[in-house]
Scaffold this active site. Structure first.
Site, PDB file in Angstrom:
ATOM      1  N   LYS A 175       0.887  -1.182   0.000  1.00  0.00           N
ATOM      2  CA  LYS A 175       0.000   0.000   0.000  1.00  0.00           C
ATOM      3  C   LYS A 175       0.919   1.225   0.000  1.00  0.00           C
ATOM      4  CE  LYS A 175      -2.362   3.276   1.604  1.00  0.00           C
ATOM      5  NZ  LYS A 175      -1.778   4.509   1.059  1.00  0.00           N
ATOM      6  N   GLY A 229       4.259   8.126   9.676  1.00  0.00           N
ATOM      7  CA  GLY A 229       4.242   9.030  10.819  1.00  0.00           C
ATOM      8  C   GLY A 229       3.854   8.327  12.116  1.00  0.00           C
ATOM      9  N   THR A 230       4.247   8.934  13.223  1.00  0.00           N
ATOM     10  CA  THR A 230       3.988   8.321  14.531  1.00  0.00           C
ATOM     11  C   THR A 230       2.490   8.260  14.839  1.00  0.00           C
ATOM     12  OG1 THR A 230       6.162   8.924  15.343  1.00  0.00           O
ATOM     13  CG2 THR A 230       4.474   8.565  17.011  1.00  0.00           C
ATOM     14  N   LEU A 244      -4.462  -9.009  17.884  1.00  0.00           N
ATOM     15  CA  LEU A 244      -3.239  -9.671  18.368  1.00  0.00           C
ATOM     16  C   LEU A 244      -2.308  -9.998  17.200  1.00  0.00           C
ATOM     17  CD1 LEU A 244      -4.590 -12.000  21.181  1.00  0.00           C
ATOM     18  CD2 LEU A 244      -3.429  -9.805  21.404  1.00  0.00           C
ATOM     19  N   GLU A 250       8.068   1.690  11.660  1.00  0.00           N
ATOM     20  CA  GLU A 250       9.220   2.585  11.432  1.00  0.00           C
ATOM     21  C   GLU A 250       8.634   3.984  11.364  1.00  0.00           C
ATOM     22  OE1 GLU A 250      12.273   1.626  11.286  1.00  0.00           O
ATOM     23  OE2 GLU A 250      12.324  -0.440  10.610  1.00  0.00           O
ATOM     24  N   GLY A 252       8.502   8.359  12.957  1.00  0.00           N
ATOM     25  CA  GLY A 252       9.174   9.641  12.773  1.00  0.00           C
ATOM     26  C   GLY A 252      10.417   9.817  13.629  1.00  0.00           C
ATOM     27  N   CYS A 284      13.179  10.545   7.497  1.00  0.00           N
ATOM     28  CA  CYS A 284      12.883  10.208   8.891  1.00  0.00           C
ATOM     29  C   CYS A 284      14.116  10.443   9.763  1.00  0.00           C
ATOM     30  CB  CYS A 284      12.424   8.760   8.989  1.00  0.00           C
ATOM     31  SG  CYS A 284      13.576   7.594   8.248  1.00  0.00           S
ATOM     32  N   GLU A 385       8.634  16.794  14.825  1.00  0.00           N
ATOM     33  CA  GLU A 385       9.208  16.488  13.512  1.00  0.00           C
ATOM     34  C   GLU A 385       8.633  17.459  12.476  1.00  0.00           C
ATOM     35  OE1 GLU A 385       7.887  12.924  11.402  1.00  0.00           O
ATOM     36  OE2 GLU A 385       9.986  12.476  10.968  1.00  0.00           O
TER      37      GLU A 385
HETATM   38  P1  NAD Z   1       1.792   8.816   6.965  1.00  0.00           P
HETATM   39  O1  NAD Z   1       1.800   8.184   8.292  1.00  0.00           O
HETATM   40  O2  NAD Z   1       0.816   9.919   6.707  1.00  0.00           O
HETATM   41  O3  NAD Z   1       1.498   7.736   5.829  1.00  0.00           O
HETATM   42  C1  NAD Z   1       2.276   6.584   5.677  1.00  0.00           C
HETATM   43  C2  NAD Z   1       1.440   5.520   4.997  1.00  0.00           C
HETATM   44  O4  NAD Z   1       0.376   5.135   5.867  1.00  0.00           O
HETATM   45  C3  NAD Z   1       0.778   5.975   3.697  1.00  0.00           C
HETATM   46  O5  NAD Z   1       0.766   4.917   2.776  1.00  0.00           O
HETATM   47  C4  NAD Z   1      -0.636   6.296   4.158  1.00  0.00           C
HETATM   48  O6  NAD Z   1      -1.597   6.223   3.122  1.00  0.00           O
HETATM   49  C5  NAD Z   1      -0.863   5.205   5.179  1.00  0.00           C
HETATM   50  N1  NAD Z   1      -1.918   5.491   6.173  1.00  0.00           N
HETATM   51  C6  NAD Z   1      -2.360   6.704   6.600  1.00  0.00           C
HETATM   52  N2  NAD Z   1      -3.340   6.541   7.523  1.00  0.00           N
HETATM   53  C7  NAD Z   1      -3.500   5.205   7.682  1.00  0.00           C
HETATM   54  C8  NAD Z   1      -4.348   4.408   8.506  1.00  0.00           C
HETATM   55  N3  NAD Z   1      -5.231   4.948   9.336  1.00  0.00           N
HETATM   56  N4  NAD Z   1      -4.249   3.066   8.430  1.00  0.00           N
HETATM   57  C9  NAD Z   1      -3.339   2.491   7.599  1.00  0.00           C
HETATM   58  N5  NAD Z   1      -2.522   3.188   6.786  1.00  0.00           N
HETATM   59  C10 NAD Z   1      -2.597   4.538   6.824  1.00  0.00           C
HETATM   60  O7  NAD Z   1       3.278   9.293   6.674  1.00  0.00           O
HETATM   61  P2  NAD Z   1       3.829  10.090   5.408  1.00  0.00           P
HETATM   62  O8  NAD Z   1       3.425  11.511   5.502  1.00  0.00           O
HETATM   63  O9  NAD Z   1       3.515   9.331   4.151  1.00  0.00           O
HETATM   64  O10 NAD Z   1       5.411   9.952   5.642  1.00  0.00           O
HETATM   65  C11 NAD Z   1       6.128  10.786   6.463  1.00  0.00           C
HETATM   66  C12 NAD Z   1       6.384  10.137   7.814  1.00  0.00           C
HETATM   67  O11 NAD Z   1       7.007   8.880   7.638  1.00  0.00           O
HETATM   68  C13 NAD Z   1       7.340  10.957   8.671  1.00  0.00           C
HETATM   69  O12 NAD Z   1       6.869  11.001   9.986  1.00  0.00           O
HETATM   70  C14 NAD Z   1       8.632  10.157   8.607  1.00  0.00           C
HETATM   71  O13 NAD Z   1       9.493  10.342   9.696  1.00  0.00           O
HETATM   72  C15 NAD Z   1       8.120   8.765   8.532  1.00  0.00           C
HETATM   73  N6  NAD Z   1       9.141   7.884   7.979  1.00  0.00           N
HETATM   74  C16 NAD Z   1       9.752   6.992   8.818  1.00  0.00           C
HETATM   75  C17 NAD Z   1      10.761   6.167   8.324  1.00  0.00           C
HETATM   76  C18 NAD Z   1      11.464   5.179   9.216  1.00  0.00           C
HETATM   77  O14 NAD Z   1      12.084   4.264   8.677  1.00  0.00           O
HETATM   78  N7  NAD Z   1      11.410   5.310  10.520  1.00  0.00           N
HETATM   79  C19 NAD Z   1      11.145   6.243   6.980  1.00  0.00           C
HETATM   80  C20 NAD Z   1      10.504   7.163   6.174  1.00  0.00           C
HETATM   81  C21 NAD Z   1       9.494   7.974   6.680  1.00  0.00           C
END
Ligand code: NAD
Length: 490
Positions: A175, A229-230, A244, A250, A252, A284, A385
């Site tokens: 996804k 995102g977190t 469960l 992974e 923010g 990130c 962040e």
């Molecule tokens: P996001 O959390 O908005 O979206 C990430 C993914 O989750 C997208 O595919 C989105 O459509 C999906 N999503 C959103 N709501 C959902 C839900 N309720 N249920 C299931 N899936 C859902 O994040 P973003 O804006 O796409 O990316 C930026 C964030 O990602 C930043 O916080 C960044 O730090 C983090 N990030 C972390 C890492 C890591 O390895 N730790 C790597 C890259 C990015």
């Protein structure tokens, strides 16, 4: 539309998604260049059901690890064979400079190859018997895996989940983020071309709340590997708790970078600038809080400002571009509001803090690299962040303060230390709460080295040999060796 219209992939077959069609916008121009149909909960259901069936097919289930590895290896080669097209597609879709999207594609190809090699050499164990039996610990596929990814490093993020999930014998349902579906769809096609059975591969673009959440809630999905995102991660974890179901998250970061007084300042400046401003700060692991010993604070700040001002902002496709546009107008507005907040919190913008005015950049979502001093480490700008090209430079006096300062946010993803003294680096690196610590380097990531966060930066680790095990479930086997019947009950 120039880039054409694309459909979702359900169990290896392209078909129009039942959800709305969305446009892919080039963030360098603001113009739409492709259309993608999106999935719905019904599409998710079809994909999960087909995935579970395909996993049980003896033609797949009975493949030996080295045979599965061959398919993964082939996928790596196919990705590499298309590396330039894939890099250009991504630069157009997300605005990262070509040099960076080329690295993402190389990383994806490398991940498939590494996972293939690791799979071939992953041993099962005979455990020490404590009775008349032979005991073994073996591993089975965990079940259909949902791989939910963000937009900032598309094909590399998807490979990081799809390769080990398939290596472990699972179906994978990718996804991709709303902003970046194109590379994932292409990856799906390459997996199929490599010979992965069609039922095991679905790519389901669409809204997170609709498609992502349908995947997480689906009873047939047995693991979610999430990067994002977190806030989203927390929501996914709470749904998973009800089922469960294991999740890897992974999330923010607000990563600290520490410059000790004895550091090689040339290296520290280059490392700090690369650590925050590459990918336009949309990483990130972006090193967004720079703690500099007071004795070198002013000099280092001046050099970082000068280096930031030399960065070339412009067309992601152009040779020599260091920084492209941010992903969207909304995201740029969010970054701008943080810079305003920094001013409200008493910060001084030393450079940046505005959109570039060079000709040709006005319709893209560009923003200048921004360096801010004078903030309190507890201020919101230093705690939250931003996910953009905004660096806070903060002085410190004693090494003893550093652990507390570095650990003072809810995050714990990455940390950088610049020093010539490896004993000091060792002390700090072991104490600071962080999934990764880079010493005299920054943003090095490798398929062979585990990656993940602590605290609100996540749960679980990806990559490395253990990264494949994370997509398996362990099973114990006991083989009785007694010749005589049991004596119990006689
Ligand atoms: P996001 O959390 O908005 O979206 C990430 C993914 O989750 C997208 O595919 C989105 O459509 C999906 N999503 C959103 N709501 C959902 C839900 N309720 N249920 C299931 N899936 C859902 O994040 P973003 O804006 O796409 O990316 C930026 C964030 O990602 C930043 O916080 C960044 O730090 C983090 N990030 C972390 C890492 C890591 O390895 N730790 C790597 C890259 C990015």
């Amino acid at each position: 539309m120039a880039g054409g219209s694309m459909d979702i992939i359900v169990a290896g077959r392209h078909r129009p998604g039942r959800g709305p069609t969305v446009e892919s916008v080039d963030p360098a121009t603001g113009a739409a260049f492709a259309e993608v149909t999106t999935a719905t909960a019904e599409d998710v259901d079809d994909a999960v059901t087909a995935g579970a069936t395909a996993m049980r097919d003896p033609a797949w289930r009975n493949l030996l690890p080295h045979e599965r590895a061959r398919l993964l290896h082939r996928t790596g080669e196919l990705i590499e064979g298309e590396s330039e097209e894939l890099a250009r597609l991504q630069s157009r879709d997300i605005g990262k400079p070509l040099s960076e999207t080329r690295a993402l594609v190389a990383s994806a190809a490398g991940t498939f190859r590494y996972v293939a090699a690791a799979l071939e050499t992953l041993d099962e164990a005979l455990t020490t018997p404590r009775g008349p039996y032979l005991s073994m610990s073996v591993h089975e596929p965990i079940g259909p895996v949902a791989a939910i990814t963000p937009w900032n490093s598309p094909i590399a993020s998807e490979a990081q989940k799809a390769a080990p999930a398939l290596a472990a014998g699972n179906a994978v349902l990718i996804k991709p983020a709303e902003w970046s579906p194109l590379a994932a769809l292409r990856l799906g096609e390459l997996l199929l071309r490599a010979g992965i059975p069609p039922g095991l591969v679905s790519v389901l673009p669409g809204a997170g709340r609709v498609v992502g959440e349908a995947l997480v809630r689906h009873p047939g999905v047995r693991k979610v590997a999430f990067t994002g995102g977190t806030t989203t991660g927390r929501r996914i974890a709470s749904i998973a708790a009800d089922k469960l179901m294991p999740v890897s998250l992974e999330l923010g970061g607000k990563s600290p970078v520490i410059v000790l007084p004895d550091a090689d300042l040339d290296q520290a400046v280059r490392g700090a600038v690369f650590g925050i401003f590459s990918s336009q700060g949309q990483a990130c692991v972006a090193g967004s809080r720079l703690f500099v010993h007071r004795s070198v604070h002013d000099e280092l700040t001046g050099r970082i400002v000068a280096a930031a001002e030399r960065l070339v902002i412009g067309d992601p496709m152009a040779k020599g571009t260091h920084m492209g546009p941010l992903i969207s107008a909304e995201h740029r507005a969010a970054v701008e509001s943080y810079v305003q907040l920094a001013l409200d919190e008493g910060g001084h913008v030393r450079t940046g803090g505005e959109r570039p005015t060079e000709p040709g950049l006005d319709s893209g979502y560009y923003y200048r690299p921004t360096v801010i001093t004078g903030l309190d480490p507890a201020s919101r700008v230093c705690q939250e962040e931003i996910f953009g090209p905004v660096l806070a430079v903060l002085p410190y006096d004693e090494e003893e303060e550093l652990t507390e300062l570095a650990d003072s946010t809810p995050y714990g993803l990455a940390c950088g230390i610049w020093t010539r003294d490896y004993r000091r680096a060792w002390r700090l690196a072991r104490r600071i709460e962080s999934g990764t610590v880079w010493i005299n380097t920054y943003k090095q990531l490798s398929a062979s080295t585990p990656f993940g966060g602590v605290k609100e930066s996540g749960i679980g680790r990806e990559k490395g040999r253990e990264g494949i095990r994370a997509y398996m479930t362990q099973k114990s086997l006991y083989w009785g060796l007694d010749e005589a019947p049991a004596t119990w009950g006689t």
